[in-house]
Design an enzyme around this catalytic site. Structure first.
Site, PDB file in Angstrom:
ATOM      1  CG  ASP A  14      -1.580   1.173   1.502  1.00 37.11           C
ATOM      2  OD1 ASP A  14      -2.487   1.416   0.594  1.00 37.11           O
ATOM      3  OD2 ASP A  14      -1.748   1.931   2.334  1.00 37.11           O
ATOM      4  CG  ASP A  16      -2.063   7.822   0.182  1.00 35.84           C
ATOM      5  OD1 ASP A  16      -1.050   8.233   0.010  1.00 35.84           O
ATOM      6  OD2 ASP A  16      -3.084   7.803  -0.594  1.00 35.84           O
ATOM      7  CG  ASP A 209      -2.118   2.620   6.095  1.00 35.07           C
ATOM      8  OD1 ASP A 209      -2.231   2.138   4.995  1.00 35.07           O
ATOM      9  OD2 ASP A 209      -2.811   3.652   6.675  1.00 35.07           O
TER      10      ASP A 209
END
Length: 334
Positions: A14, A16, A209
Site C-alpha cells: 500500500d 498512503d 496500514d
C-alpha cells in the site's frame, strides 16, 4: 537469518500511510525497501493519478518504482468495466483524467454527462468532485446505468489529517439513488487479483496500514498480510478487529520486513505471559513481565494478547493492571 521479506517473492505494498504520509516518506521506508529481496509491487486504492504518475512520485521520494510496478484501482475498475460491458459502451466518469484514460484503455467511451444515459458510471477520487458531478452520476444510475466505484475508502491521509475519501462521495450517490456500486479496489478482489497477476507472485505478502482495505483485501484472496501501525488503523482498531480484517503479521513499522517472520507473527494461541479479562465494558490487561526497558514491549504485548482479546468480544476501554501492563496500555492509548 531468514527475514520476513525473504519468505515472500513479492511485496504488495500500500502507499498512503504505509510508505508515505502526505508529501514525505515515512521514516526509514525508503532504506528498508532497498534492503528487501522481494519484488516490489505498489497497490493503491487512490484512483486520482495514473500508474506512471504514481511511480514518478515514488521515485522522487527515493523508492525503486518502475512504471509497471504500480497497480491502481482505476486500472482495476477499467478492466472490471470491460468485463461487464461490450466494447464501445459509454461510461460516465466521476473522477480525474487518469480514471478517464483507464476507461479508454479498456475499449470503452468515457463521457462526462448523463445525457444521453450512459451504459455505466465509474466513480473515483478527485479533490475537484462537487455537487454537479455527483448529480450526473445520480441521474445516470437512476436511469439504469451500471455503477462501479474504484474504491470505497471513506477517508484518506492528508498533511492536515484524515480527509474524505472516495467512499464518502460514493455514500452520497448511494444515498441519492438507493443503489450499491460494484467496488474494484481493496478490500474487494479485482484490484488484488490484478496485482497478483501483474507480479506473477507465488508467495506474496500484502503490506498496508488499514485493516478494512489492505488486510481485508489480503484475506479476500487468501494472501498473508503485514499490518504496520504508521497510518490509519490504530491499536484499538487492531484489538477490536473482526475476523476478516485480522492480519497475519503485526508491526510498528516496515522494519519488520528485515526481521525474522516469527518476530511479528500474530500468534494463534493465547499467551501465558499476558492475560486479559472483561469487567463490564473494560478490558483489563495483566502480565508477569517486568517494566519495559527497550520501548518495544508495547507492540510485542499487542501481538501476544490478540488471540485472547479477539475471543472475548467487545469492550469500550482498556486498562493495565499494574507495572508493565499499565505502561503498555498507556502506550496503546497515547
Amino acid at each position: 537469518m531468514t527475514r520476513l521479506t525473504d519468505a515472500h517473492d513479492a511485496l504488495l505494498l500500500d502507499l498512503d500511510g504505509t510508505l508515505y504520509r502526505g508529501p514525505d516518506p515515512i521514516d526509514g521506508a525508503v532504506d528498508i525497501l532497498r534492503e528487501c529481496s522481494s519484488q516490489l509491487c505498489y497497490v493503491t486504492n487512490n484512483a486520482s493519478r495514473s500508474p506512471a504518475q504514481v511511480a514518478e512520485h515514488l521515485r522522487d521520494l527515493g523508492f525503486r518504482a518502475p512504471d509497471e510496478s504500480v497497480v491502481t484501482s482505476s486500472q482495476a475498475a477499467g478492466r472490471l468495466l470491460a468485463r461487464l460491458l461490450p466494447a464501445g459502451a459509454t461510461v460516465l466518469v466521476v473522477g480525474t483524467d487518469a480514471l478517464e484514460a483507464e476507461v479508454s484503455a479498456a475499449g470503452l467511451v468515457p463521457v462526462r454527462t448523463a445525457e444521453p444515459t450512459p451504459d455505466a458510471v465509474v466513480q473515483g477520487h478527485s479533490p475537484d468532485t462537487g455537487w454537479a458531478n455527483i448529480a450526473e452520476a445520480t441521474y445516470a444510475i437512476r436511469a439504469g446505468a451500471r455503477w462501479v466505484a474504484t474504491n470505497a475508502d471513506t477517508s484518506l491521509p492528508t498533511p492536515r489529517g484524515l480527509g474524505p475519501g472516495n467512499g464518502a462521495m460514493v455514500a452520497a450517490v448511494a444515498a441519492a439513488t438507493g443503489a450499491t456500486p460494484i467496488v474494484a479496489g481493496k478490500p474487494e478482489a479485482p484490484l488484488m487479483k490484478d496485482a497478483l497477476e501483474r507480479s506473477g507472485s507465488t508467495t506474496p505478502l500484502v503490506v498496508g496500514d488499514r485493516l478494512d482495505t489492505d488486510i481485508a483485501g489480503a484475506n479476500e484472496v487468501g494472501v498473508p498480510s503485514l499490518l504496520v501501525l504508521t497510518g490509519v488503523s490504530t491499536v484499538h482498531d487492531v484489538l477490536t478487529a473482526v475476523r476478516h480484517e485480522r492480519p497475519t503479521y503485526l508491526a510498528a513499522s516496515l522494519s519488520a520486513l528485515l526481521e525474522e517472520p516469527a518476530a511479528s507473527l500474530v500468534p494463534s494461541e493465547p499467551s501465558d505471559t499476558w492475560t486479559v479479562s472483561l469487567s463490564g465494558s473494560v478490558l483489563r490487561v495483566e502480565t508477569t513481565r517486568d517494566v519495559d526497558d527497550d520501548g518495544d514491549l508495547w507492540i510485542e504485548a499487542l501481538r501476544e494478547v490478540l488471540p485472547a482479546v479477539w475471543a472475548l468480544g467487545g469492550f469500550d476501554t482498556v486498562e493495565g493492571a499494574s507495572g508493565a501492563a499499565a505502561d503498555v496500555v498507556a502506550r496503546w492509548t497515547a
